[in-house]
Design a protein around this motif. Structure first.
Motif, PDB file in Angstrom:
ATOM      1  N   LYS A 264       0.594  -1.091  -0.078  1.00 24.74           N
ATOM      2  CA  LYS A 264      -0.012  -0.096  -0.147  1.00 24.74           C
ATOM      3  C   LYS A 264       0.770   1.209   0.179  1.00 24.74           C
ATOM      4  O   LYS A 264       0.241   2.222  -0.515  1.00 24.74           O
ATOM      5  N   THR A 265       2.191   1.264   0.647  1.00 27.59           N
ATOM      6  CA  THR A 265       3.139   2.230   0.697  1.00 27.59           C
ATOM      7  C   THR A 265       3.152   3.152  -0.653  1.00 27.59           C
ATOM      8  O   THR A 265       3.052   4.182  -0.961  1.00 27.59           O
ATOM      9  N   ILE A 266       3.445   2.050  -1.619  1.00 27.07           N
ATOM     10  CA  ILE A 266       3.666   2.568  -2.961  1.00 27.07           C
ATOM     11  C   ILE A 266       2.663   3.330  -3.480  1.00 27.07           C
ATOM     12  O   ILE A 266       2.757   4.339  -4.416  1.00 27.07           O
TER      13      ILE A 266
ATOM     14  N   VAL B 133      -4.714   8.674   5.246  1.00 28.06           N
ATOM     15  CA  VAL B 133      -4.543   8.307   6.538  1.00 28.06           C
ATOM     16  C   VAL B 133      -4.053   6.718   6.281  1.00 28.06           C
ATOM     17  O   VAL B 133      -4.626   5.939   5.649  1.00 28.06           O
ATOM     18  N   ASP B 134      -2.968   6.331   6.992  1.00 29.78           N
ATOM     19  CA  ASP B 134      -2.646   5.086   6.871  1.00 29.78           C
ATOM     20  C   ASP B 134      -3.126   4.182   8.010  1.00 29.78           C
ATOM     21  O   ASP B 134      -3.338   4.869   8.922  1.00 29.78           O
ATOM     22  N   GLU B 135      -3.294   2.774   8.012  1.00 27.85           N
ATOM     23  CA  GLU B 135      -3.971   2.179   8.833  1.00 27.85           C
ATOM     24  C   GLU B 135      -5.169   2.844   9.547  1.00 27.85           C
ATOM     25  O   GLU B 135      -5.062   2.990  11.080  1.00 27.85           O
ATOM     26  N   GLN B 136      -6.040   3.409   8.803  1.00 28.15           N
ATOM     27  CA  GLN B 136      -7.004   4.119   9.228  1.00 28.15           C
ATOM     28  C   GLN B 136      -8.072   3.474  10.271  1.00 28.15           C
ATOM     29  O   GLN B 136      -8.634   4.249  11.205  1.00 28.15           O
TER      30      GLN B 136
HETATM   31 MG    MG Z   1       1.472  -0.100   5.379  1.00 26.89          MG
END
Ligand code: MG
Ligand code: ADP
Length: 597
Positions: A258-260, A339-342
């Motif tokens: 997901k980071t990419i 938002v990551d790991e929402q």
């Molecule tokens: Mg991640």
């Protein structure tokens, strides 16, 4: 009597179909019986032949003209009323359960009834049945159901359930019943979409974002997976839309890359600025490091977290941080919020961030990332309110084998652990608790710690309430062999050398949690193992879990076990919202409903 409106609101009904779907729990059947069937309630015309007092009881012989036979009725609670009703020669309609005793047909405690040939639905609510009946009678009719968009067959089914002419229509044979249930599922899903359709509000974006990302994609040291490409394409359409600010949740298993996607979105936003919020300092730092590694050097990146800032956020193109971002009053104008790991934030925190940077009636684009897989069906259900993308594959085929082990396997486990450490890999052992507890039949960290420290070197310990958790994890990542922890490591920090995880008391955890924990190992494709330690090796849930590694399959399994009444820790987002519809299995139904609504 309560007003109709009041009932509807107390019962939390907001649509006519909500009411239509309030299916009777049972029916009071006052139609005259066609046959005398032992074990069933019967309604018959009877003539009192003879009344005998037996101690407290009253024994009455009744002649049933239709069947030309006499049966015995027994009354246990006798009042003067009964003497009047059951006087010799009287003819009356009665209802009671037919039993057989020594070959004689009997009715126990029969009741006199005045209205016959009527079926009364019994609704399970906290209101008076007569009020509900009245309301249904007034609102549920052909025209109203037609107006709601139901098909002919659906209308007839609903009408039959609320106003049955013959109970046999509903109760008769099995195949028929499953037809009815299927229709109710469809109506339920359709109702869901219909209601949410009006609820989704879209705003114009602060600006459309259209920067080309091809040179960024080409610069990556790996090829994007098809799913990463597809999601990026969807995001591109969202961000370039001048009429509607993006509102999308991207759901992908741990390690699905997901980071990419986040970084690609930040590039797409240029020259506009974007901001990314992560739930922990460790994660924020990791995201920052990845951003620095993969993004073109021309992009200015800043990190904002308590006590550790990098770069100048006022001037950055891409700001990464923890919830410390929510307390900054000097954020520049931003057009994309991520938002990551929402799922680790509250709704308030997420909304606050977008409010903080939004300008009046124009909204910033909002992308949220989640590592909690949900069944496809649920994603479709949710899509009525927010766009949902799923990433169901990982760039590396994760090679994790899962086994269920018990006390007797301990020597084997220890030798596996030694093997991994010998090749410079790391081991994680998850305990249910920090301190000893009488309630839980497994060791706690406190109890087990001595054993590991005596037999191994470089043993690290941390847990949820540990204030030094982040520091411990960071030094473990560099120097550790074995990490003893509670489920805290659920947070998505990457420990690339981790290849073995032992989960103690695994049957006590929800499948989603087990999946998160197992996802810690083999992140870069190293052959890895997961051991589920339990006193109950026969556990069916664990056996099924051991057979699959797809988070989406597991989310489905989880639902199935939940639906079968298996209530566990670590509950999923949506509760029992649907009565007929089954999130685990009804994908076809939801597709149809979505198109119709
Ligand atoms: Mg991640
Ligand atoms: P998550 O979805 O859990 O956030 P990450 O974005 O951290 O996953 O990705 C996990 C690992 O996979 C990272 O090391 C990342 O660099 C790598 N990765 C991501 N996409 C690809 C790809 N297409 N091919 C190879 N490796 C990839």
């Amino acid at each position: 009597m309560l007003k109709q409106k009041e009932i509807l609101s107390k019962i939390k009904f907001s649509s006519l179909l909500d009411l239509a779907l309030l299916i009777p729990a049972q029916y009071d059947d006052m139609t005259l019986s066609e046959a005398l069937i032992v074990g069933e309630e019967i309604v018959v015309l009877a003539r009192v032949e003879n009344v005998k007092k037996l101690g407290e009881k009253l024994q009455i012989n009744l002649f049933l003209p239709k069947f030309k036979r006499v049966i015995t009725a027994t009354l246990f609670k006798v009042t003067p009323y009964h003497y009047t009703v059951f006087s010799v020669g009287a003819e009356l309609f009665i209802k009671g359960k037919l039993t057989q005793f020594n070959g004689f047909l009997q009715l126990s405690q029969p009741k006199k009834i005045t209205t016959i040939d009527k079926i009364t639905p019994k609704y399970k609510t906290t209101f008076k049945n007569s009020d509900i009946l009245q309301m249904i009678g007034r609102l549920i009719n052909y025209e109203n159901l037609k107006k709601e968009g139901l098909s002919e067959e659906e209308i007839q089914t609903i009408l039959m359930l609320h106003f049955p002419k013959k109970l046999s229509d509903i109760l008769s044979h099995k195949a028929h019943r499953s037809d009815i249930v299927k229709i109710l599922k469809i109506i339920e899903a359709y109702n869901h979409f219909k209601k949410l359709k009006g609820k989704r509000v879209d705003f114009p974006p602060s600006t459309a974002l259209t920067n080309d990302i091809s040179s960024f994609v080409d610069s990556l040291p790996f090829r994007l997976t098809n799913e990463q490409r597809n999601v990026i394409k969807e995001i591109k359409l969202d961000l370039s839309n001048p009429l509607k600010a993006a509102k999308r949740v991207i759901i992908g298993d741990v390690g699905s890359g997901k980071t990419i996607v986040i970084l690609a979105s930040a590039v797409m936003a240029l020259p506009s600025k974007s901001i990314l919020m992560a739930p922990t300092s460790l994660l924020a730092l990791q995201l920052y490091e990845e951003a620095v590694k993969f993004l073109p050097k021309s992009i200015k990146i800043a990190l904002v977290m308590q006590g550790n800032n990098k770069g100048d956020h006022k001037d950055a193109d891409f700001i990464i941080g923890t919830h410390a971002l929510l307390y900054k009053d000097d954020l520049p104008q931003i057009d994309l919020v991520m938002v990551d790991e929402q799922h680790r934030f509250g709704t308030n925190q997420r909304n606050l961030l977008s409010k903080l940077v939004s300008q009046k009636d124009k909204k910033v684009h909002m992308l949220q990332f989640s590592a909690t897989p949900i069944p496809r069906t649920q994603a479709m259900m949710d899509s009525a309110l927010v766009d949902v993308s799923l990433i169901t594959t990982t760039p590396f085929d994760k090679d994790i084998s899962t086994s269920i082990i018990s006390k007797e396997d301990l020597p084997f486990l220890l030798s596996c652990i030694r093997d991994e450490i010998a090749v410079h890999h790391q081991v994680l052992i998850v305990y249910p608790l920090v301190e000893k507890s009488e309630q839980i039949p497994y060791s706690s960290i406190d109890e087990a710690r001595g054993f590991w420290e005596k037999n191994f070197e470089n043993v690290y310990v941390t847990h949820g309430k540990d204030k030094e958790k982040d520091e411990v994890l960071l030094s473990f990542r560099e120097k550790g062999d074995i990490l003893l922890a509670t489920t805290v490591v659920e947070v998505g920090i990457s420990l690339p050398r981790l290849t073995l995880v032992v989960i103690v008391g695994a049957e006590r955890l929800g499948l989603a949690t087990l999946h998160q924990l197992r996802g810690r190992v083999g992140r870069l494709g190293l052959k890895s193992r997961c051991y589920l330690y339990t006193h109950n090796k026969q556990n069916e849930r664990l056996a099924k879990f051991a057979k699959t590694t797809s988070g989406f399959d597991i989310a489905r399994l989880d639902l199935e076990f939940r639906n079968s009444g298996d209530i566990l820790e670590g509950s999923m987002q949506s509760g029992q919202k649907f009565r007929w519809f089954d999130m685990a299995n009804d994908e076809e139904i939801v597709k149809n409903a979505m198109m119709r609504a």
